[in-house]
Each structure stands twice: as C-alpha cells, then as structure tokens.
Design an enzyme around this catalytic site. Structure first.
Site, mmCIF file in Angstrom:
data_model
loop_
_atom_site.group_PDB
_atom_site.id
_atom_site.type_symbol
_atom_site.label_atom_id
_atom_site.label_comp_id
_atom_site.label_asym_id
_atom_site.label_seq_id
_atom_site.Cartn_x
_atom_site.Cartn_y
_atom_site.Cartn_z
ATOM 1 N N GLY A 148 0.832 -1.190 0.002
ATOM 2 C CA GLY A 148 0.099 -0.103 0.156
ATOM 3 C C GLY A 148 0.712 1.303 -0.050
ATOM 4 O O GLY A 148 0.405 2.274 -0.523
ATOM 5 N N SER B 50 1.009 -2.461 -7.138
ATOM 6 C CA SER B 50 0.040 -3.241 -7.810
ATOM 7 C C SER B 50 -0.024 -3.037 -9.387
ATOM 8 O O SER B 50 -0.940 -2.809 -9.960
ATOM 9 C CB SER B 50 -1.386 -2.522 -7.283
ATOM 10 O OG SER B 50 -1.485 -2.955 -5.811
ATOM 11 N N GLY C 292 -3.060 -6.219 -5.897
ATOM 12 C CA GLY C 292 -2.560 -6.688 -4.532
ATOM 13 C C GLY C 292 -2.708 -5.911 -3.147
ATOM 14 O O GLY C 292 -2.456 -6.435 -2.330
ATOM 15 N N GLU C 293 -2.610 -4.511 -3.396
ATOM 16 C CA GLU C 293 -2.541 -3.815 -2.055
ATOM 17 C C GLU C 293 -4.007 -3.513 -1.723
ATOM 18 O O GLU C 293 -3.910 -3.042 -0.724
ATOM 19 C CB GLU C 293 -1.509 -2.927 -2.494
ATOM 20 C CG GLU C 293 -0.223 -3.314 -2.660
ATOM 21 C CD GLU C 293 0.791 -2.088 -3.161
ATOM 22 O OE1 GLU C 293 1.473 -1.132 -2.806
ATOM 23 O OE2 GLU C 293 0.383 -1.750 -4.659
ATOM 24 N N MET C 294 -4.924 -3.585 -2.502
ATOM 25 C CA MET C 294 -5.923 -2.811 -2.241
ATOM 26 C C MET C 294 -6.680 -3.089 -1.041
ATOM 27 O O MET C 294 -6.940 -2.245 -0.123
ATOM 28 C CB MET C 294 -7.166 -3.019 -3.473
ATOM 29 C CG MET C 294 -8.515 -2.482 -3.240
ATOM 30 S SD MET C 294 -8.429 -0.560 -3.330
ATOM 31 C CE MET C 294 -8.771 -0.393 -1.765
#
Ligand code: FES
Ligand code: FES
Length: 889
Positions: A521, A681, A847-849
């Site tokens: 993130g 991401s 990926g980070e959401m």
C-alpha cells in the site's frame, strides 16, 4: 555421536548423529530434502519445517536426530511428486492455497497428519491442527478450504479431475492452477536458501546494536584466527561507491565511520560453515562512541538537532510536499459540522516468512572478467543489479530471482545482496548469505509510521466540504523511496470521495529508527486510515449513518481527486450498493446480539487505490517458438501474487493457445529488459499491458503472413520476436507549492465491512467476518484475486490490532504477533467487474487494495462496539481497556 537407524520416505538411513543435530538439518543438508523450510530461527513458531514422525506432525527444527532411532519420517517429498501428486497436494493447488509457497510443505504435512486420524474435520479442528503453522500470504482462508477439499478427495466424494479446468476453458476468468503451484506443493521449488553451491563460503554479518554511534575502531584479529575463517570483509574492501542507491545516496553496504540505526551492517566474516562464521563474528571487537539518538521526527526537527545525513547534503527534513486544493479554511468557516483528531500508525514489519537470503557465484566463461551471478529476493532485478554494480564496481553481473517466500514491499530495495556479492568479489569464491529471521528483521525496511493531525468538515446535509491532514512521516535512518510513499499518501488523501477543499502536507524526516520503504500500500493505508476514521467520526457528529454519509460523498466521473486529476471511471457506487444488504444484515445481527461481556460491532471503510504511478512505464517481449508456442520475456517478479498466472493466461488468451504452449522467462536479467518493480499493484496493468502490446504485434504479423511458427514467420521476412510497451498518460512531479498535477490513471476500489466482537474484560478484539466488495476491472484469475483480497485483509487486521515492530525488541514471530490460524476469520468477497479504460484487456491491479481499507474498518467496528475510537495503531488489548476506562493488564 550416536548411531541410529531411521527411515525417511520409506528409505532406511544409518546415521551417526551429533547430540545437537536437529531433524531439519539432517533432512535438508544430508538428504537434500528441501521441502521442509525454516522461518523462525528454530523457535518452533512458524511450522514451515513440519514433517511427520511416527504418524504425528512435528516441527523438525525441534527434533533431535539422536532421539529418532527407529523412527519413520515422512516429508512432503515422500507424499507425492509433481508427476504423481498426493490428493492433499492436489487440493492445495486447486484451492489456490499456495501463493509464495514457503509455508506450503509444512501446511500440507500438518494437514496430512490431521486427515490420517480425522477424515472429516471441522474448521475449528483444522485450525487446531494447523495452530503451529504460519502463513503471511493467504489469511488462511484458502488453506482451510484446501484441507476441507482434501478431506473430500480422501473420502472419495470428489476427485481432482472434476475440478481442474478443461484445457479449452476461457483463459480470462478461469482459475487455472498457478504454473508453479505443484512444484511448491511437492517441495521441489528452490528458494534462495535451497541453492547449494559446492565450496561456497558462508557469511555472518556483524551489525550495530545501538541506534547511533561513531565507529572508533574495529579489531578483527580474533575472528581471523578462528577455525574455518576465510577472512573478514570491511567497508574498505569494497571497490565501488559502497552506497546502495535506490533513489538517493545515503545507505552504505557496510558502514565506514558511523552507524545510524540498530542493525546497520559493519562487517562480515566469511567461513567454511555458518557456525564457524558466527563463532568468529563473536570474536570481533568494535569500539563505538555513542551519539545523540533522534528517536522521533519531532526530535529530529528540533532546531539544535544533529543532522543525520549532513555529509550527503540532506537535512533531517528531507522531503516536504504540500497539497492544496480549493480553500479549505474558508470551507471550514462555513461548515455545519467539524471534527478533528490526531491519528497515529505504527512501524510495521512486512513479515514475509522466508529470511532475506542471497547467494552469489562465479561464471568463469570469461576468465579475464568473470561474471558474478547473484541469486536472491529481488522484485526489481535490473534496478537492483545496477545498484550492486555501482556499489561494488563490478559490471559483469547477472541477477536471478529465486522463488521467494513472500514480499509485501520489503523486497523493493537491496539488503542481503550487497554484502553477499561484495564478499564473493573480495574472496573470489561463491558465497551464501543466509541470515536468521532476527537478522532479516534488522536489515530490512519497514512500513513508515505516520502521525496525522486531521480535520474534516461537512455541511448540514452531510456533504463533505473540507479535509485537512498534516502528516509527519518517520523516514527512519535511510531514505530508500520515502518521498514516493509520502507522495502516494497525498495522491490518495481523499480516498473514494469528492472533497472540494483540501489542505495537507507530508513532511518526511530522518530519525535513528528503522528505515522505511515500501510496505503493501506504501502510504495509502496510513492516509486512508486517517480519512476513513475521520469520516466515521463526522458521521457520528452529524448523527448520520456512516454508510449513507460515505455513499453521499463518492467521487463521480468528471470530478477530480486530491491532485486535481479528473477521473473518467469511478465504480464505487455499485460497490456500495452491493455491500448495502451485507451492512444491513450485519447491523441487525449486531443489534440483536446479547451485549454482555462480549460486545459486537460493525465497521465500514472504503478504499480507492492508484495503480503504478505517474511516469510509470514498462516493456515486455514475446517470441514465436518453433512449435507455434510463445515465449514471454518480461522482468515481472512473482513473489506469490500470481503474476506468472497473469502473464500465461493473457498470452494464451491473445494468441489462442493452450497454456502449455506458453513459456515464461521472467527471472533473469540476462533474458529480460528492465520493467520496474513488482510493486504498486502495477504488474498486471503495466507489464501485462506491455505484453499484450507485444502479442498483438506478433499476432498481426502472423495474420498478415499466415505463419504458424517461428520458421514460417521468419521465412516470410518478419521477426519472430516483438517488444511491447506501456506508458502512463500522466507524468512528472506534483507542483511543489500546491501538490496539484498528475495523478493515477487507473484505480482499484473496495468497500470493506468488518464484523467483530470486543471482550470488555480482556480488551481482546476478535474479527468474526470480513466482507469485501471489490472492483479491479475484468478478472483474469478469480482465485488469485480473492487470494490477494483475503491475504491483504488479514495483514490489515494485523496492522489494526496487533502488529508492531520495535527496534531492538522485536526478535521473532511471537514478539511481532504474527497472525495465526486462530486469529484468522471468514471472508466473503463480492467481485464487480468494470472494464478499465486503458486496462490490460480491461484489467487493472489489486494486490494492495484490501489492506488499505481494513485498519479503519476494524477501528470503526471497535467504536461501534464500545463507543470509543482507538486513535493510535495497533488497537492492543491495553488500549481497548483504556478506552473502556478499565485498568490495563
Ligand atoms: S523452523 Fe521449525 S518451527 Fe520454525
Ligand atoms: S503462501 Fe503461505 S507464507 Fe506465502
């Protein structure tokens, strides 16, 4: 020594066992059975080393070989092979339970021991059986599913063949087994630590135990006299700059005259064995003169504070970026409701299971100038190789990415590679640097702590009118990519919302704390925590339902984000409507629950996360093969997210090929061109996009010529290989005065609902269920997408409730409060698919959401349960009890 006889995977071994030798070493070193892994420094905390001894799952790091006379040992290699997998291995592959795969062999063996005695276990029994086994990637959701599926297979109720997708199934939207899953399930996938190189020296690195000091003298004579020692590597032995420049020149491979954080590397001892190197390292004498310690940004900003990087021309306040949009002060004056708060996030370790190992060896094809091959943990092999070339002044180099046991941002920068490659050059020998977990924690960058003073305002109808966020960011001792993290926090300042007036500033400050860099993130989770807790506070102030307040204020296409960048797509309203019935059900159930010692709460938070970044670009190549298959050449690391699946399925889709005709070459600098990190991401959107560009060129050439394979295409006068590219439309920095300028051209969105229970006697918070509505564009591989969502939420829950890295104190997984099967929770994922403009066949990243909205969803849930906000993360039981006005343990 004691002579014993034991059987391993059906083979008998007569062994002269040293009284201290553990089974894990015997299996790995003497039998080359590399399936059993080590994560936790043999403290029995990780379960990665689990095997079965006499029918029971045991942690092989705790088993003395000398006590195993007559024992029957089974490792994951004995269970099945990639050619003939066991049903449990099939189940793990089919359930998507394997991401990085470092935990997988241990998980499978613990599952086998359970299923041997209990053919139909409940979820609680599965969690109990796996209680010693840690996983950082999956949130345990798919692992529990895998055990249930394996049980079904073993009971004969279903067979793997019924579940494997057909070869001709659509390549978009089908969860084909990951290309590497079977090798990971069978223990044959080689991670860095599994590379054995004949004659390689082993390293022990001496690191600072204090946060700030001058190095007055170093005496290595005692170490050099120790048995097996090849020599000592000092900063003065390094021929290049001795600086690892990710973006800024401030971090040495080995310190010369000063240490700036606990864990700074001072020297390395090379010896025949790791034990000899460590014994010699203990004989090194270093005289340090303590310097004042800057333990917080506030201290580092004091007028008379010592400047940590004066010699590099960098002040403690090393980056400052305002963001001003509209007139927030004027909006504040006319607001019907205003709330303000100070919100803090903590220093967090990204916590991949695998220690940060590197090996380096020589290729002597060119005898004059041999090639140094570095095998390691990189998610950005070309950039990291360039960093090493410059730091060590050795041009002829190759970087190869091994399988790695998780990443989550920690591998954005070089760590163990520097000292390992430097030692290989100095001693002109192959070198393995296999650090402990404790050492891996010391050497790696962390998630930056943010202190945020926020103010949020709305009119009487609940329309957000102004938001302020003054962010003080602890950069730690080295910069790495600190300004990128701070800038990303500003880019995502207003989250999912239209807030016309913004006033913010991010100040990044050097301290003597552990250095920060990327962490799932990278800046967005911190900024979104502040925003989403502030929105919740405002809802309470206005007496509005937090769901309705959020819905009312969503950004609309045509409106602009915090940097002034207008958006053309913003699928948040659909996500909120998809979440509405779940929210209503959860609120109803919480209201009906008996509120005694245990109090139920429901928390909500949104997240809108920018993919890649302004100025981002990527390349990828494809080549038509002799048999009509296609080879893909792209430096796209896959530390577990599923990038290999993405590249394979995109290629098969565009070219109309079966998956076994797609060949990936992604892990070596020799075969690929630089394409940026597997971070932000960005891999699906950027590298996947570049690949589709290359594939379309190839497809066009084949269509024009009628060629079906490489020789036909070349005979028609066209090349077999094509290079594709992708570039973000936005580029350049933000305006230094206003923070207005470029933005992210693509976003992934989510709404997160957390149902939890607070124990008002102990302060413990238990998450009962997480529900996520997510839109990442069209979906290539649904199982990989939900795997990212589940793992991200588990990591976010850890950040919200437990995890904190304290330099000098956090030494292992227990101290870090690593999530376990016991802390895991059920997770329902609702997927919406809005095809993305400029997306890779309509897809963007994910990926980070699902870490991003999780900490505020948890904190807002705690507020719903107990009536108080926890304002500094993590919300430990002590803080919860304090919020309840109760004495703390
Ligand atoms: S290495 Fe054995 S439990 Fe961690
Ligand atoms: S898949 Fe479990 S640690 Fe990565």
């Amino acid at each position: 020594m004691q002579k014993i006889v034991l059987r391993v995977n059906g083979h008998q071994h007569e062994v002269l066992a040293d009284k201290d030798e553990v089974l894990l070493d015997f299996l790995r070193q003497e039998l080359d059975l590399i399936g059993a892994k080590q994560s936790c420094d043999r403290k029995g905390q990780c379960g990665a080393c689990t095997v079965i001894v006499n029918g029971k799952a045991v942690r092989s790091c705790l088993q003395k070989v000398s006590k195993l006379d007559g024992a029957e040992v089974m490792t994951v290699e004995g269970l099945g092979t990639p050619e003939n997998p066991h049903l449990i291995q099939h189940a793990f592959v089919l359930s998507g339970a394997i991401q990085c795969g470092f935990c997988t062999p241990g998980m499978i063996m613990a599952s086998k021991a359970l299923l041997d005695v209990n053919p139909d276990p409940s979820d609680d029994q599965i969690k109990q059986a796996l209680k010693h086994n840690l996983c950082r990637c999956t949130g345990y959701v798919k692992i529990i599913e895998a055990v249930r599926l394996a049980a079904k297979f073993l009971r004969g109720e279903q067979s793997p063949d019924e579940l494997y997708p057909a070869d001709d199934a659509p390549k978009m939207g089908t969860s084909f087994p990951r290309p590497t899953a079977l090798a990971k399930a069978c223990g044959t996938a080689r991670f860095t630590v599994d590379y054995k190189i004949p004659g390689a020296l082993e390293l022990a690195v001496v690191r600072s135990e204090v946060p700030h000091a001058l190095i007055k003298s170093i005496d290595t004579s005692g170490a050099e006299a120790m048995p097996g020692v090849a020599g000592v590597l000092l900063a003065s032995d390094i021929q290049g700059t001795n600086r690892l420049k990710y973006m800024v020149v401030d971090r040495p491979v080995l310190c010369t005259d000063r240490v700036r954080q606990i864990g700074d590397a001072i020297l390395a001892v090379a010896a025949r064995t790791k034990a000899e190197a460590e014994a010699a390292a203990r004989k090194v004498k270093i005289e340090l003169e303590p310097l004042p310690v800057l333990s917080s940004p506030e201290e580092a900003l004091a007028e008379d504070a010592l400047q940590l990087h004066e010699e590099h021309g960098r002040p403690n306040l090393c980056f400052c970026q305002p963001m001003i949009k509209g007139d927030a002060e004027a909006a504040l004056a006319g607001a019907a409701a205003v709330v303000q708060a100070r919100l803090d996030t903590q220093l967090v370790h990204q916590a991949p299971l695998e220690p940060e190992a590197t090996v380096a060896y020589w290729d002597y094809e060119d005898k004059e100038y041999p090639r140094l091959v570095v095998v390691g943990r990189s998610i950005n092999i070309h950039h990291h190789m360039h960093m090493l070339q410059e730091a060590l002044d050795w041009e002829n180099m190759t970087y190869e990415e091994a399988f790695v046991g998780g990443q989550f941002g920690i591998k954005i920068d070089v760590v163990s590679e520097g000292v390992c490659a430097a030692a290989a050059i100095k001693f002109n020998q192959p070198v393995r640097y296999i650090p402990s977990l404790r050492e891996s924690m010391l050497m790696t960058p962390k998630r930056h702590p943010f202190r945020m003073d926020v103010k949020i305002a709305a009119d009487a109808e609940g329309k957000l009118s102004a938001f302020f966020n003054d962010m003080l960011v602890d950069n730690g001792a080295y910069h790495s990519m600190g300004h990128v993290v701070a800038t990303r926090a500003l880019h995502m300042l207003a989250g999912s919302y239209h807030i016309p007036n913004l006033q913010a500033e991010a100040r990044l400050v050097y301290t003597n704390n552990p250095w920060g860099a990327a962490a799932r993130g990278a800046g967005a989770p911190q900024a979104n925590f502040a925003l989403e807790v502030a929105v919740e506070m405002l809802a309470h102030e206005l007496g509005m339902d937090p769901f309705e307040l959020r819905l009312k204020n969503l950004l609309q296409p045509g409106q602009s984000k915090s940097s002034g960048r207008t958006v053309s797509q913003w699928p948040m309203p659909g996500l909120m409507e998809a979440m509405r019935p779940h929210y209503q059900r959860a609120k109803k159930e919480a209201a009906e629950a008996k509120q005694g010692r245990l109090r139920r709460g429901v928390g909500l938070a949104n997240g809108s996360f920018g993919i890649g970044g302004p100025g981002d670009q990527a390349v990828a190549a494809c080549e038509l093969d002799a048999d009509g298959g296609v080879s893909v050449y792209a430096a796209a690391a896959d530390p577990g997210e599923g990038n290999d699946s993405m590249l394979s399925q995109l290629t098969a889709e565009v070219m109309g090929l079966p998956l076994d005709k797609v060949r990936l070459h992604t892990r070596s600098t020799d075969l690929t061109a630089a394409s940026g990190p597997a971070a932000g991401s960005r891999v699906t959107y950027m590298i996947g996009g570049a690949l589709v560009d290359a594939l379309e060129q190839l497809k066009e050439a084949m269509a024009e010529t009628g060629a079906k394979n490489a020789s036909e295409l070349e005979a028609a006068g066209r090349p077999a290989r094509y290079l594709g590219g992708k570039k973000m439309s936005d580029a350049g920095p933000l305006d230094p005065e206003t923070g207005q300028g470029p933005g992210f051209e693509s976003q992934v969105h989510a709404v997160q609902l957390c149902e939890l229970e607070v124990d008002t006697e102990t302060g413990e918070v238990g998450i009962l269920k997480m529900t996520t509505a997510v839109d990442a564009g069209l979906v290539i591989h649904p199982q990989n997408l939900t795997g990212q969502v589940e793992g991200g939420a588990d990591m976010g829950a850890g950040m919200a409730l437990r995890e904190e890295y304290i330099a000098g104190q956090t030494k292992d997984w227990r101290g870090f409060k690593f999530p376990t099967p016991a802390t895991s929770f059920p997770h329902e994922v609702i997927i919406l698919q809005t095809p993305r403009v400029n997306g890779t066949l309509g897809c963007t990243g994910v990926g980070e959401m699902c870490l991003v909205p999780t900490p505020p969803a948890v904190i807002n849930g705690i507020k719903d349960a107990i009536g108080a906000f926890i304002r500094d993360l993590p919300a430990t039981p002590d803080k919860v009890l304090a919020a309840l006005g109760k004495p703390q343990g």
